[in-house]
Design an enzyme around this catalytic site. Structure first.
Site, PDB file in Angstrom:
ATOM      1  CE  LYS A 221      20.507  43.124  85.845  1.00  0.00           C
ATOM      2  NZ  LYS A 221      21.506  43.482  86.860  1.00  0.00           N
ATOM      3  NE  ARG A 255      16.465  47.828  89.696  1.00  0.00           N
ATOM      4  CZ  ARG A 255      16.564  47.838  88.368  1.00  0.00           C
ATOM      5  NH1 ARG A 255      16.942  46.729  87.734  1.00  0.00           N
ATOM      6  NH2 ARG A 255      16.307  48.930  87.681  1.00  0.00           N
TER       7      ARG A 255
END
Length: 286
Positions: A221, A255
């Site tokens: 991210k 995840r």
């Protein structure tokens, strides 16, 4: 005890959720699993590497071309049904904020609805309750789906995370979602700048202390990229470092894009913490 699909997980048992994007413009793989066969191959590989959950998404999280609910369903529903047919024991999650899509994928065999946009469609939790499937309750800073934060501020980011996610979790249970199938997610990057996401990681234990299973979506991210000044394809090391910290603080579900690497990190942390025996123990015994 976390219960998803046919599986039950002990509180100290780390769970990997592998990402399979059914989008042509995903930020990380740039549409590598948009077509059916590469996507099914990705599922097979992820399961073989230790993923218990496959998270299927039909809409890119960031800004981009509009994707209608019908198009999102076209990308996900048939694929969910095929994954269920080929991998009957895998836990199938679908990343959606729309109740119409949630209902369609539950009919096709989904076990979890991953609501990454923090309950923006309150009917999604009603669908989870009707089908008795799992639900991920995420803090997204009250952002609209597919928008990026702009000069967002919190008096106390973790206090806000707890207020939102616990509220969503308790509402879900009140509607009929099984309590043992609800997870809370701090929502790294969603409605947050990099400092917010770092603080959310540092204080993750406060979420764990609530007793709800904590899911973290850290993989490659922007907060990792900004922290290390690395482009998307060079964020794996930073992601795995953040994964190790999150595991030590008690997060349970991860995840991820890189399943095998994450499995090793989680196993190592679990063994250091005393929750897992070494796979081999020969040293000093000869």
């Amino acid at each position: 005890m976390l219960r998803l699909g046919r599986r039950e997980f002990d509180p100290h048992e780390p769970v990997i959720m592998a990402i399979v994007n059914r989008t042509p413009d995903s930020f990380y793989d740039q549409g590598a699993t948009f077509r059916d066969e590469p996507a099914l191959a990705r599922v097979e590989q992820a399961v073989s590497e230790g993923a218990a959950i496959i998270d299927i998404g039909g809409v890119k999280a960031g800004p981009g071309e509009e994707v209608t609910a019908d198009e999102e369903a076209r990308r996900t529903v048939g694929f969910v049904a095929e994954v269920r047919r080929r991998f009957p024991d895998v836990i199938i999650s679908v990343d959606t904020w729309r109740h119409e899509v949630g209902e369609a994928v539950c009919e096709a065999g989904a076990d979890v609805l991953n609501d990454a946009w923090g309950g923006v469609d309150p009917r999604l939790a009603e669908i989870a309750a009707r089908y008795r499937v799992g639900l991920v309750c995420t803090h997204a800073g009250r952002a609209e789906p597919r928008t990026r934060p702009h000069r967002i501020a919190y008096d106390d980011v973790m206090a806000d995370i707890l207020q939102v996610t616990l509220g969503l979790a308790e509402r879900a249970v009140s509607l009929g979602v099984p309590r043992e199938s609800v997870m809370i997610d701090p929502g790294h990057d969603f409605g947050k700048n990099t400092r917010h996401s770092l603080e959310a990681t540092r204080r993750l234990g406060e979420m764990v202390d609530t007793g709800w299973p904590v899911l973290v979506s850290l993989s490659n991210k922007d907060f990792v990229g900004e922290t290390l000044d690395k482009p998307v394809k060079e964020r794996v090391v930073g992601t795995l470092a953040t994964t190790a910290v999150s595991a030590w603080l008690g997060a349970q579900v991860y995840r991820v894009h890189e399943v095998a690497e994450t499995r090793q990190v989680l196993d190592m942390v679990a063994s250091i913490a005393g929750h897992r025996a070494p796979a081999v123990a020969r040293r000093g015994l000869a």
